[in-house]
Design an enzyme around this catalytic site. Structure first.
Site, mmCIF file in Angstrom:
data_model
loop_
_atom_site.group_PDB
_atom_site.id
_atom_site.type_symbol
_atom_site.label_atom_id
_atom_site.label_comp_id
_atom_site.label_asym_id
_atom_site.label_seq_id
_atom_site.Cartn_x
_atom_site.Cartn_y
_atom_site.Cartn_z
ATOM 1 N N LYS A 43 0.843 -1.205 0.000
ATOM 2 C CA LYS A 43 0.000 0.000 0.000
ATOM 3 C C LYS A 43 0.873 1.248 0.000
ATOM 4 C CE LYS A 43 -3.883 -2.278 2.220
ATOM 5 N NZ LYS A 43 -4.520 -2.717 3.449
ATOM 6 N N GLN A 96 -4.923 -1.316 9.578
ATOM 7 C CA GLN A 96 -4.826 -2.664 9.014
ATOM 8 C C GLN A 96 -5.460 -3.680 9.963
ATOM 9 O OE1 GLN A 96 -3.503 -3.421 5.880
ATOM 10 N NE2 GLN A 96 -4.330 -5.451 6.290
ATOM 11 N N ASP A 141 -11.268 2.866 4.029
ATOM 12 C CA ASP A 141 -11.666 1.455 3.946
ATOM 13 C C ASP A 141 -13.191 1.313 3.896
ATOM 14 O OD1 ASP A 141 -9.849 -0.564 3.614
ATOM 15 O OD2 ASP A 141 -9.339 -0.760 5.739
#
Ligand code: NDP
Length: 297
Positions: A54, A98, A121
């Protein structure tokens, strides 16, 4: 019939190009550099690989990447304080924590402490609610990537029968909402669904998100249907070593389907590309600027 292969790797490259062009424009015309902050707690090897990838792709499209690595004994209070700091940092337009988090941390609490406008997200309860009610939201990256590929392949999805196999909060449910938003007739199947094969046989679009290697087989697929395989499973090869397979059995499905996403090289590459797309969307919204075309739902 041999299915058209939907090339997620190539599609993701075009998404990244669009993102990069938009970053260049934001820098030159508005003096804004979009920034993405990624928070990683602990040493989970898979999470470390994702976070590295990422960060690398964020920098490649010209955005700023901020990485916050914390030991797995971080307290909830400390983690919430870090998120608060990022929520208030104007250089940070997107925040990603994460997952999975270590067991002593309440993931829902942590995710819901992210400013919804920076929740790239799309897991914050506000964004889930906005998506469910058809309002402008941040959309979870994996289903967004699937939707982009489906729109590209089919043009309009209106009226198509879609079966989403899997009802997780990160893939199955948001995928179903997105397909509903594009006027598909949507069925969500799960581990208690009766006669799954018959349910899947009705589908013009099958999204497999079950986490079971090669579970969806060609015999279940209506001839000409599109199969989107979200699964990422590593299995042992008979000759030793491992290989990646999806939740659909590629060979038998490709023999019947009209189109199919391969594993690897299908949905996977689209996920990070959509994270970058969401960061641009968040940055434009935060600055009252028009959003780039085709990078969100
Ligand atoms: P979860 O384990 O959270 O959810 C799996 C879903 O599949 C559940 O809803 C479960 O039903 C359902 N399911 C399990 N077994 C069966 C069965 N035998 N028949 C019908 N339904 C079943 O997984 P995720 O949604 O997180 O991930 C799904 C897959 O996608 C995994 O392979 C994962 O690795 C992959 N993935 C890929 C990403 C990418 O970037 N390409 C990103 C995220 C995930 P129930 O609710 O009843 O238990």
């Amino acid at each position: 019939m041999t299915a058209t292969v939907i090339d997620g790797k190539a599609f993701a490259a075009t998404v990244r190009e669009k993102v990069a062009a938009h970053v260049t424009m934001l820098k030159s015309e508005h003096g804004i550099t979009p920034g993405l902050a990624v928070v990683l707690v602990g040493e989970d090897p898979a999470s470390q690989v994702y976070v590295r990838s990422k960060g690398k792709q964020t920098v490649e499209v010209g955005m700023e990447s901020f990485e916050f690595k914390r030991d797995d004994d971080i307290t909830e209070k400390e983690l919430l304080a870090l998120i608060d700091q990022l929520n208030n940092d104007p250089k940070v337009h997107g925040i990603l924590v994460q997952l999975p988090l270590p067991a002593h941390l309440d993931s829902d609490l942590v995710i819901n402490s992210i400013d919804p406008a920076k929740d790239v997200d799309g897991f914050h309860i506000s964004n889930v609610g906005l998506l469910g009610t058809g309002q402008k939201s941040m959309v979870p990256c994996t289903p967004l990537g699937c939707l982009m590929m489906l729109r590209d392949h089919h043009g309009s999805l209106s009226g198509l029968n879609a079966v989403v196999v899997g009802r997780s909060n990160i893939v199955g449910k948001p995928m179903a909402q997105l397909l509903l938003g594009d006027s598909c007739t949507v069925t969500i199947a799960h581990s208690r669904t009766k006669d799954l094969a018959e349910v899947v046989r009705r589908a013009d679009i099958v999204v497999a998100a079950v986490g079971r290697p090669e579970m969806v087989i060609g015999d279940w697929i209506k001839p000409g249907a599109t199969v989107v395989d979200v699964g990422i499973n590593r299995i042992e090869k008979p000759e030793g070593g491992t290989r990646l397979v999806g939740d659909a059995d590629y060979a038998s499905c490709a023999a019947v389907a009209g189109a199919i996403t391969p594993v690897p090289g299908g949905v996977g590459p689209m996920t990070i590309a959509c994270l970058l797309a969401n960061t641009i969307t968040a940055c434009c919204r935060a600055n009252g600027l028009p959003e780039p075309e085709g990078l969100t739902a």
